[in-house]
Design a protein around this motif. Sequence first.
Motif, short mmCIF file in Angstrom:
data_model
loop_
_atom_site.label_atom_id
_atom_site.label_comp_id
_atom_site.label_asym_id
_atom_site.label_seq_id
_atom_site.Cartn_x
_atom_site.Cartn_y
_atom_site.Cartn_z
N ASN A 197 0.78 -1.23 0.00
CA ASN A 197 0.00 0.00 0.00
C ASN A 197 0.82 1.29 0.00
O ASN A 197 0.46 2.26 -0.65
N LYS A 527 -1.80 7.27 2.65
CA LYS A 527 -1.53 7.01 1.24
C LYS A 527 -1.25 8.31 0.49
O LYS A 527 -0.29 8.40 -0.29
N HIS A 537 0.11 -0.52 -5.78
CA HIS A 537 -1.34 -0.72 -5.85
C HIS A 537 -1.66 -2.14 -6.31
O HIS A 537 -0.85 -2.80 -6.95
N HIS A 538 -2.86 -2.55 -5.95
CA HIS A 538 -3.40 -3.83 -6.41
C HIS A 538 -4.92 -3.72 -6.34
O HIS A 538 -5.47 -2.63 -6.09
N SER A 541 -5.93 -2.41 -2.84
CA SER A 541 -5.02 -1.55 -2.10
C SER A 541 -5.76 -0.32 -1.60
O SER A 541 -6.82 0.05 -2.12
#
Length: 549
Positions: A197, A527, A537-538, A541
């Motif tokens: 993250n 963030k 990122h995913h 996230s």
Amino acid sequence: MQAGPIDVVPGDDRYDALRRGFNQRWIADPDHVVVATTTDDVVDALRRYLAPPERPQRRITVRSGGHCYENFVSSEDVGVIIDVSQLSGVHYDPEMAAYCIGAGATNWHSTTHLYRPTGLALPGGSCYSVGLGGHISGGGYGLLSRLYGLTVDYLYAVEVVTVEDGRNPQVTIARRDSPDDSLVDLWWAHTGGGGGNFGVITRYWFRDLPSPPSQVLVRSVAWDWKGFLERPDRFRQLVRRFGEFFQYEQAGEGPEFIRRHDWRDMFALLKLTHMSNGKVGLVIQLDATRDDSVARLKLFLDWLTEGFRSGGEGDIEETPLDRPMGEHPAQGALFVPTRLPWLTATQSFNDSGPNRCGKYKSAYMTAGFTEHQIEAILRNLTDPDYRNPDALLQVDSYGGAVNDIPSDATAVPQRSSILKLQYQAYWTWGEDANGDGVYDYQDAEIDPGIADYHLNWIRRFYRDVYQPTGGVPAVASPTLPLPPPNTDGCYINYPDVDLSDPELNTSGQPWHQLYYGKSYERLQQVKAQWDPYDVFHHAQSVRLPGDDS
């Protein structure tokens, strides 16, 4: 050993192994895998990834132990994987006055390398090969957590390679007592905010770690499914009373024997397998240095199984747990209550199961099971159209010291939960779909039905259990019908992309509310401060403020 980062590229003998993790469903095709041996190697890998003037088209991801349940680390859109598994050192840092553990260390590294020289331990998980990079940052727990809390309750500092400007990586050390509030926020985000993250975690520091009991009392028992199929009321009783025990214990209520004793040292795992396994299992660990441990173990089991054995037809007998269940091996030798040194017992539980495909779901529970939930569990575990001995619902005891910490002290908000549930289904390819004479991931690419058989079952199961709250273990909220649910969302370290699917999650609660509750807004602010260009990122996230996807 080669100095500097090691690039493993297609054609290298190591490439096929290093482009995947534990879950064989997820296999990436990266340009290269960077095996980092120092923090500087991580900086170098990020600098090279960010060097082109155009934003990279494919993601950069990080792996420590490789146990990510979803494709957040290994997927088709991944261009570079940074493998930090070599950053596995464990030592005392006098400048920090804390124990330093590399993010690439595993649960077993931390167990052996801390306990043997110091007598201290992290209250971490029982699967030996899980990497601490993700385990700790997601709020990892284990068999000592009811006695000592979560791993993050001891986290003093974290070293993260961050990219605040989206271009130039820098090494950032965030401490619990940093004078800079933004650094305190970054530390806090790593006390349950999850991996992938905010940057690449390279080291952790811990203070005031506990000493585990020198000896523990362990027992594993099982009951034949045949008896439960003949007497389903006994299965219902087992599940109901398991939940009630920890609800009563937390509230100081219930039967006198629960109120009379301190139970925080007891951790129990109830393994509710699909009936095709043949048995339902239970694993229990207590502090054996207490004089009352043997008596308490008997009291607990006798209450769970009251009426199971009346000396007549239809009795449900205790049997050895003599077969694998989920990620734990057979425990037949522990059918008799056994006293073992804590380290020896930990090693006996220390397994991750064979390499195979898997799908996982989770739930936190603040009270015992409802009758609807018990019926749904029984219905799906006895589904005659599904046969898989490696499918189960594992119910872990929780609460105890975990409940002592305020919900906003760390990024783990579920501080009133008493149980943590793991829905699991494992399988191998089992079919030579492409006709090359072997079973491997390519067969699943040819025939998606191999996975769909298992995915459909676990999705039906989950939606059935939580049908009253939109198919997910919803967080108590004014938008939900009264009375409040006995659930409190999901565990980020058991990620589940289905929570983002509006057809599977009709609760009106987005995935991030289920994982993070009220912690999410602060995580978004972290963030925005430390990864405003969303380098890391995913699919689930932490999003930048204003992004509700």
